[in-house]
Design an enzyme around this catalytic site. Structure first.
Site, short mmCIF file in Angstrom:
data_model
loop_
_atom_site.label_atom_id
_atom_site.label_comp_id
_atom_site.label_asym_id
_atom_site.label_seq_id
_atom_site.Cartn_x
_atom_site.Cartn_y
_atom_site.Cartn_z
N CYS A 173 0.77 3.26 3.22
CA CYS A 173 1.54 2.65 4.31
C CYS A 173 3.02 2.93 4.10
CB CYS A 173 1.30 1.13 4.36
SG CYS A 173 -0.43 0.68 4.59
N CYS B 150 0.84 -1.20 0.00
CA CYS B 150 0.00 0.00 0.00
C CYS B 150 0.88 1.26 0.00
CB CYS B 150 -0.90 -0.03 1.23
SG CYS B 150 -1.58 1.58 1.64
#
Ligand code: SF4
Length: 452
Positions: A375, A372
């Site tokens: 992230c 991600c």
């Protein structure tokens, strides 16, 4: 529109002809005519009209003159045009689709598309979605653009009955309570769908740098996998993104150089502009998309207008390197938050954490996926935060919540999108979700200090 960008969309009719600007009147239909600019490429003056009250379609009443019948390989075309200038791409789009293509104009810096279209010297159409919730400044820009380019923007309005039903049942600001999708569906997506149903192609101001993750793979031209064109069915609509490869700064340099009218909200700190209640100014250093639907999770920051981008992103994650773990999660190499100050929690570990009524210490835990981009963006700050909290009485942990853990995390841990940050207080089993998109050390620390 965000239509690329953002938000609004409508369709405008512009007709260029020989020497002077003229205004023609066709009963209740008005068509503006203006001269070709420099670099005329078509000797075919064309005009088209549409009934002013046309509601279900923006199909012009005159047949298209420029539709190519042969099958085009748009992946190949996108590859061939990847390094082409926005002007070249715009010219190719207008040449290819003539009267069956229109620019989606949101009232923000995608006004650059109109300038590029004008510079081609070809006739072009512009449409915009008037959601009924736009800023006054945006309406003023629409007016300025119509006057500068001698066009009529073809506004698309939401269905009055649908808006009435929504507002009467849920109030004027329901999107702050249950998300923007429902309101956007009524005020934007359905009118957009109607507009596109009368076209074979549309032109958006989407750029790769606008929304990290969801827009990073935008080709300059693509088959639209979300909406349908006039012929119906998958593949019946082509989406052109002439400024996909431009950076925000380049767009602004272009607008300034060409003296293009811009939305005055930009000078007040707005970058991405949509509806008034859902748009705000951003601070220097903040990403422009943080000015839209800021109360929602980052990954949901697409209006449904370009949601194919999200699918592309997911597909990319799954297909990126072809390697997939046995549990269904993509193999993306390095894990995140690898430091001795961040405890890697197993499924059992986090289940225990959620069951404890009383803990020795509070916990801050990030639910993440290594692939991600959001992230990845917060890796430095989360590691920095863990360092600061080391020995402070607050444990810091991480739980990889994609793949086979995703359903569990959604139901038990309030996972909406990655990353989700949870604080488990000392004397309560219920975790508290971090509500902000600000993931710098100071903001996260303020959250922890407010709850510890
Ligand atoms: Fe409604 Fe906001 Fe979407 Fe505009 S941007 S249609 S006001 S939810």
């Amino acid at each position: 529109m965000a239509l690329a960008v953002s938000s609004s969309i409508a369709i405008s009719t512009s007709t260029f002809q020989s020497s002077q600007s003229k205004l023609s009147q066709f009963g209740s239909i008005r068509v503006l005519k203006k001269p070709f600019g420099v670099g005329v490429k078509s000797s075919q003056p064309r005009s088209f009209v549409k009934p002013i009250n046309a509601r279900d379609s923006v199909v012009p009443t005159t047949p298209s003159e420029a539709i190519e019948t042969k099958e085009e390989d748009y992946e190949l075309l996108a590859y061939q045009l990847e390094n082409a200038s926005p002007l070249e791409i715009m010219d190719r789009a207008l040449e290819k689709f003539g009267n069956d293509i229109a620019i989606a104009f949101s009232g923000a810096e995608d006004v650059a598309l109109i300038e590029y279209a004008y510079l081609t010297g070809r006739p072009f159409r512009v449409f915009s979605l008037d959601t009924g919730r736009l800023n006054p400044e945006t309406y003023r820009l629409f007016d300025a653009v119509e006057k500068k380019y001698g066009i009529r923007i073809e506004y698309m309005f939401p269905d009055a009955v649908e808006v009435q039903a929504l507002v009467r049942s849920k109030g004027l600001f329901s999107f702050y309570e249950d998300g923007h999708q429902e309101c956007c569906r009524v005020r934007k997506v359905r009118p957009l769908r109607r507009a596109l149903k009368g076209l074979r192609a549309w032109i958006t101001g989407q750029r790769k740098d606008q929304s990290p993750g969801t827009r990073s793979e935008i080709p300059v031209v693509q088959v639209d996998t979300v909406f349908e064109g006039i012929d119906g069915g998958t593949g019946s609509l082509i989406k052109w993104n002439p400024v996909a490869n431009m950076k925000g700064n380049d767009v602004w340099n272009f607008l300034r150089t060409m003296n293009v009218p811009v939305n005055s909200l930009h000078s007040q700190g707005y970058i991405s502009i949509g509806c008034e209640p859902c748009t705000r100014a951003v601070l220097p250093g903040q990403h422009e998309r943080e000015g839209r639907w800021w109360w929602e999770d980052a990954k949901a920051k697409e209006c449904g207008l370009h949601k194919g981008n999200i699918k592309q992103e997911d597909d990319a994650h799954l297909n990126g390197n072809g390697a997939v773990h046995a549990n269904g999660t993509p193999d993306v190499g390095a894990d995140l938050f690898n430091t001795q100050n961040v405890v890697s929690l197993s499924r059992t570990g986090i289940e225990n954490l959620t069951r404890l009524e009383t803990r020795k210490k509070p916990w801050l835990v990030v639910l993440y996926a290594p692939w991600c981009p959001y992230c990845q963006d917060m890796e430095e700050s989360y590691v920095g935060l863990a360092e600061k909290l080391a020995g402070s009485g607050v444990n810091v942990g991480k739980f990889r919540a994609d793949g086979e853990q995703k359903e569990f995390a959604k139901h038990e841990l309030k996972l909406g999108s990655f990353p989700t940050i949870l604080f488990f207080p000392e004397h309560s089993s219920r975790p508290i979700k971090y509500p902000s998109e600000k993931r710098d050390v100071d903001s996260l620390m303020a959250f922890v200090n407010a709850l510890r």
